[in-house]
Design a protein around this motif. Structure first.
Motif, PDB file in Angstrom:
ATOM      1  N   GLY A   1       0.795  -1.232   0.000  1.00  0.00           N
ATOM      2  CA  GLY A   1       0.000   0.000   0.000  1.00  0.00           C
ATOM      3  C   GLY A   1       0.826   1.280   0.000  1.00  0.00           C
ATOM      4  N   SER A   2       2.160   1.142   0.085  1.00  0.00           N
ATOM      5  CA  SER A   2       3.001   2.358   0.140  1.00  0.00           C
ATOM      6  C   SER A   2       3.476   2.793  -1.252  1.00  0.00           C
ATOM      7  CB  SER A   2       4.223   2.127   1.043  1.00  0.00           C
ATOM      8  OG  SER A   2       5.064   1.141   0.465  1.00  0.00           O
ATOM      9  N   GLY A   3       3.085   2.043  -2.300  1.00  0.00           N
ATOM     10  CA  GLY A   3       3.640   2.293  -3.633  1.00  0.00           C
ATOM     11  C   GLY A   3       3.296   3.657  -4.210  1.00  0.00           C
ATOM     12  N   PHE A   4       2.064   4.097  -3.996  1.00  0.00           N
ATOM     13  CA  PHE A   4       1.655   5.372  -4.596  1.00  0.00           C
ATOM     14  C   PHE A   4       2.456   6.533  -3.979  1.00  0.00           C
ATOM     15  CE2 PHE A   4      -1.203   9.016  -5.258  1.00  0.00           C
ATOM     16  CZ  PHE A   4      -1.447   8.885  -6.615  1.00  0.00           C
ATOM     17  N   ARG A   5       2.635   6.481  -2.646  1.00  0.00           N
ATOM     18  CA  ARG A   5       3.420   7.543  -1.984  1.00  0.00           C
ATOM     19  C   ARG A   5       4.845   7.548  -2.524  1.00  0.00           C
ATOM     20  NH1 ARG A   5       1.202   5.609   2.626  1.00  0.00           N
ATOM     21  NH2 ARG A   5       3.138   4.713   3.380  1.00  0.00           N
ATOM     22  N   THR A   6       5.408   6.351  -2.694  1.00  0.00           N
ATOM     23  CA  THR A   6       6.762   6.260  -3.254  1.00  0.00           C
ATOM     24  C   THR A   6       6.794   6.876  -4.652  1.00  0.00           C
ATOM     25  OG1 THR A   6       7.236   4.254  -2.011  1.00  0.00           O
ATOM     26  CG2 THR A   6       8.590   4.636  -3.963  1.00  0.00           C
ATOM     27  N   ALA A   7       5.826   6.478  -5.493  1.00  0.00           N
ATOM     28  CA  ALA A   7       5.814   6.974  -6.880  1.00  0.00           C
ATOM     29  C   ALA A   7       5.714   8.500  -6.917  1.00  0.00           C
ATOM     30  CB  ALA A   7       4.655   6.340  -7.649  1.00  0.00           C
ATOM     31  N   MET A   8       4.906   9.083  -6.037  1.00  0.00           N
ATOM     32  CA  MET A   8       4.746  10.549  -6.059  1.00  0.00           C
ATOM     33  C   MET A   8       6.054  11.252  -5.658  1.00  0.00           C
ATOM     34  SD  MET A   8       1.849  11.049  -7.339  1.00  0.00           S
ATOM     35  CE  MET A   8       1.819   9.475  -8.210  1.00  0.00           C
ATOM     36  N   LYS A   9       6.769  10.677  -4.692  1.00  0.00           N
ATOM     37  CA  LYS A   9       8.070  11.269  -4.310  1.00  0.00           C
ATOM     38  C   LYS A   9       9.089  11.114  -5.446  1.00  0.00           C
ATOM     39  CE  LYS A   9       7.697  10.737   0.677  1.00  0.00           C
ATOM     40  NZ  LYS A   9       8.106   9.937   1.825  1.00  0.00           N
ATOM     41  N   VAL A  10       9.057   9.963  -6.086  1.00  0.00           N
ATOM     42  CA  VAL A  10       9.964   9.728  -7.217  1.00  0.00           C
ATOM     43  C   VAL A  10       9.682  10.757  -8.315  1.00  0.00           C
ATOM     44  CG1 VAL A  10      10.508   8.087  -9.067  1.00  0.00           C
ATOM     45  CG2 VAL A  10      10.292   7.272  -6.713  1.00  0.00           C
ATOM     46  N   LEU A  11       8.393  11.001  -8.566  1.00  0.00           N
ATOM     47  CA  LEU A  11       8.025  11.945  -9.637  1.00  0.00           C
ATOM     48  C   LEU A  11       8.409  13.384  -9.276  1.00  0.00           C
ATOM     49  CD1 LEU A  11       4.668  10.311 -10.786  1.00  0.00           C
ATOM     50  CD2 LEU A  11       6.752  10.520 -12.144  1.00  0.00           C
ATOM     51  N   ASP A  12       8.403  13.722  -7.983  1.00  0.00           N
ATOM     52  CA  ASP A  12       8.904  15.060  -7.600  1.00  0.00           C
ATOM     53  C   ASP A  12      10.332  15.239  -8.113  1.00  0.00           C
ATOM     54  OD1 ASP A  12       6.587  15.667  -6.259  1.00  0.00           O
ATOM     55  OD2 ASP A  12       7.407  15.307  -4.252  1.00  0.00           O
ATOM     56  N   ASN A  13      11.143  14.198  -7.909  1.00  0.00           N
ATOM     57  CA  ASN A  13      12.539  14.260  -8.380  1.00  0.00           C
ATOM     58  C   ASN A  13      12.608  14.299  -9.904  1.00  0.00           C
ATOM     59  OD1 ASN A  13      13.319  13.982  -5.729  1.00  0.00           O
ATOM     60  ND2 ASN A  13      13.956  11.859  -5.904  1.00  0.00           N
TER      61      ASN A  13
ATOM     62  N   GLU B   1       7.040  23.146  -6.153  1.00  0.00           N
ATOM     63  CA  GLU B   1       8.126  23.795  -6.903  1.00  0.00           C
ATOM     64  C   GLU B   1       8.534  22.943  -8.108  1.00  0.00           C
ATOM     65  OE1 GLU B   1       7.950  23.407  -3.633  1.00  0.00           O
ATOM     66  OE2 GLU B   1       7.910  25.479  -2.897  1.00  0.00           O
ATOM     67  N   SER B   2       8.524  21.624  -7.907  1.00  0.00           N
ATOM     68  CA  SER B   2       8.911  20.724  -8.981  1.00  0.00           C
ATOM     69  C   SER B   2       7.873  20.769 -10.109  1.00  0.00           C
ATOM     70  CB  SER B   2       9.020  19.327  -8.370  1.00  0.00           C
ATOM     71  OG  SER B   2       9.411  18.423  -9.302  1.00  0.00           O
ATOM     72  N   ALA B   3       6.595  20.803  -9.734  1.00  0.00           N
ATOM     73  CA  ALA B   3       5.524  20.876 -10.750  1.00  0.00           C
ATOM     74  C   ALA B   3       5.631  22.193 -11.523  1.00  0.00           C
ATOM     75  CB  ALA B   3       4.158  20.761 -10.081  1.00  0.00           C
TER      76      ALA B   3
ATOM     77  N   GLN C   1       0.224  18.986 -14.135  1.00  0.00           N
ATOM     78  CA  GLN C   1       1.050  19.911 -13.321  1.00  0.00           C
ATOM     79  C   GLN C   1       0.195  21.081 -12.839  1.00  0.00           C
ATOM     80  OE1 GLN C   1       3.902  18.527 -12.530  1.00  0.00           O
ATOM     81  NE2 GLN C   1       3.331  17.029 -14.084  1.00  0.00           N
ATOM     82  N   ARG C   2      -0.684  21.577 -13.710  1.00  0.00           N
ATOM     83  CA  ARG C   2      -1.566  22.694 -13.302  1.00  0.00           C
ATOM     84  C   ARG C   2      -2.492  22.237 -12.169  1.00  0.00           C
ATOM     85  NH1 ARG C   2      -0.722  24.093 -18.796  1.00  0.00           N
ATOM     86  NH2 ARG C   2      -0.097  26.288 -18.915  1.00  0.00           N
ATOM     87  N   THR C   3      -2.973  21.020 -12.264  1.00  0.00           N
ATOM     88  CA  THR C   3      -3.841  20.490 -11.204  1.00  0.00           C
ATOM     89  C   THR C   3      -3.078  20.410  -9.882  1.00  0.00           C
ATOM     90  OG1 THR C   3      -4.999  19.200 -12.869  1.00  0.00           O
ATOM     91  CG2 THR C   3      -5.299  18.501 -10.601  1.00  0.00           C
ATOM     92  N   ILE C   4      -1.829  19.950  -9.930  1.00  0.00           N
ATOM     93  CA  ILE C   4      -1.012  19.849  -8.697  1.00  0.00           C
ATOM     94  C   ILE C   4      -0.812  21.247  -8.098  1.00  0.00           C
ATOM     95  CG2 ILE C   4       1.310  19.299  -7.823  1.00  0.00           C
ATOM     96  CD1 ILE C   4       1.419  17.072 -10.003  1.00  0.00           C
ATOM     97  N   ILE C   5      -0.488  22.209  -8.959  1.00  0.00           N
ATOM     98  CA  ILE C   5      -0.231  23.570  -8.475  1.00  0.00           C
ATOM     99  C   ILE C   5      -1.500  24.137  -7.832  1.00  0.00           C
ATOM    100  CG2 ILE C   5       0.312  25.939  -9.219  1.00  0.00           C
ATOM    101  CD1 ILE C   5       2.015  24.499 -11.516  1.00  0.00           C
TER     102      ILE C   5
END
Ligand SMILES: Cc1cc2nc3c(=O)[nH]c(=O)nc-3n(C[C@H](O)[C@H](O)[C@H](O)COP(=O)(O)OP(=O)(O)OC[C@H]3O[C@@H](n4cnc5c(N)ncnc54)[C@H](O)[C@@H]3O)c2cc1C
Length: 380
Positions: free
Chosen positions: A229-241, A315-317, A369-373
């Motif tokens: 169940g931790s995969g989505f959180r991992t993926a979102m952090k990876v995508l920030d990078n 900031e990344s988005a 990205q606009r949605t995230i912002i």
């Protein structure tokens, strides 16, 4: 490259060394990789010798331990010479960041030092034919079966997959739990039941191959990254990078296109005077420069926040959005300034336009990205 706010001498030295390598080794082959859709993995030995394949990793796991700013500057230098190579490296970082962020020390020790040396190549499999912008819609399943999981499903547009030694696959361990039901697994390339297609026929970054995966395979439970169940959180952090890698790739192509436009406008004579004397061309160049500098500023701002250890999703988005849209504008205007010559394959302008186009789509499209912002603004 101009020294910019917050960029240290060390960062500039690293970028200069990568820039020398990219100019000598990557630039001369860029048109050939594009024309023949030949894989940019041909550059792995040279990139590995320079430490590039592990530049996103700390020294403990085999990386050279450079700052996030040096990492961005290095990718700019690589993309300035060959965007397909930057894309191949970015996909490898998506995989190794997943193991670094989501995995335990046993998995990190098993994959990261060799990945940092370029001995093994990684891929990152999140997208599916019916789940791109909203990965929580994924239907790939991972069902527990004793000390293994059975992975079944299809992943689409997976960069490096055909050349990779390991693929980080995101799958649902709990189909009812939405994004909280997603887990990540490291799948070795020789896993029985893993089938990989021929590369997709792409418009640009044609040396950065993308594939479809069909999964019907057993994977040891020890290959799961973190808790179920931790995969989505991992993926979102990876995508920030990785969005900073995309911003840096955008900056690299934009730098190359703008430099070409400036020198062409100086050399090309129209009615006996250089194109650069025309006010219409000067204004075009000024608009290109403004967008490039705005993209640099947002990218370095995000990079500094990354270096501080704080979350930098917003900031990344913003950096990814502005840089990827800027490179679309800049490559289009650079081609325009070259007139008909820019439209031929004798010059790199049309390749810059094609290579830049994907940057507004992958790792979260401009709309996402606009949605995230907006979500960050509305949550504040
Ligand atoms: C060359 C290439 C390499 C890739 N590499 C990888 C990889 O290595 N690993 C991986 O997992 N994926 C990879 N991808 C997949 C990529 O990340 C997805 O294509 C991208 O996220 C978009 O998903 P989609 O193609 O399914 O488009 P869709 O999600 O179907 O979107 C279609 C359009 O609708 C828009 N849209 C979607 N949702 C909204 C919304 N809420 N509001 C407004 N507009 C919206 C999108 O912006 C887009 O313009 C790659 C893709 C390509 C083309």
């Amino acid at each position: 490259m101009n020294p910019r706010l917050g960029v240290s001498d060390d960062d500039l030295e690293i970028a200069a060394a990568i820039g020398r390598y990219a100019t000598a080794e990557l630039a001369p082959l860029a048109a050939e990789l594009d024309e023949q859709a030949r894989s940019a993995t041909c550059h792995l030995p040279g990139l590995s010798a320079l430490g590039v394949m592990g530049m996103n990793l700390p020294e403990r796991w085999g990386g050279p331990g450079v700052s996030p700013t040096a990492l961005v500057l290095a990718i700019v230098e690589i993309a300035r010479c060959c965007a397909a190579t930057a894309s191949m490296i970015g996909a490898h970082y998506l995989a190794t960041d997943s193991v670094l962020i989501g995995g335990d020390d046993a998995l990190r020790a098993r994959y990261l030092p060799r990945a940092a040396q370029g001995v093994i190549l990684g891929a990152f499999a999140l997208t599916e034919p019916r789940a791109g912008s909203n990965p929580a819609d994924m239907s790939t399943r991972a069902r527990r079966d004793g000390d293994h999981y059975h992975l079944s499903g299809v992943k689409h547009f997976i960069s490096n997959a055909g050349e990779a030694d390991f693929i980080v696959v995101y799958a649902k361990t709990d189909a009812q739990a939405g994004s909280r039901g997603i887990s990540a697994f490291v799948v070795d390339k020789d896993a029985p039941g893993l089938q990989i297609s021929q590369p997709e026929k792409l418009m640009g970054i044609r040396g950065g191959h993308a594939f479809e995966l069909a999964l019907d395979c057993r994977v040891p439970a020890t290959q799961r990254l973190g808790e179920e169940g931790s995969g989505f959180r991992t993926a979102m952090k990876v995508l920030d990078n990785s969005r900073l890698d995309v911003a840096a790739t955008s900056l690299g192509i934009a730098e190359a296109a703008l430099a070409a436009a400036v020198s062409w406008s100086r050399e090309r004579l129209i009615g006996g005077e250089p194109l650069a004397e025309k006010q219409g061309i000067q204004w075009m160049l000024a608009d290109m420069k403004l967008r490039l500098e705005a993209a640099w500023a947002l990218t370095l701002q995000a990079t500094h926040k990354r270096g501080s250890g704080e979350r930098f999703s917003l900031e990344s988005a913003m950096a990814k959005l502005v840089a990827s849209e800027a490179v679309g504008f800049i490559t289009d205007r650079a081609l325009q300034i070259h007139g008909g010559y820019g439209y031929t394959r004798d010059m790199p302008l049309e390749r810059y336009v094609r290579d830049a186009r994907i940057l507004r789509i992958y790792e979260g499209s401009s709309e996402i990205q606009r949605t995230i912002i907006a979500r960050h603004m509305l949550a504040a």
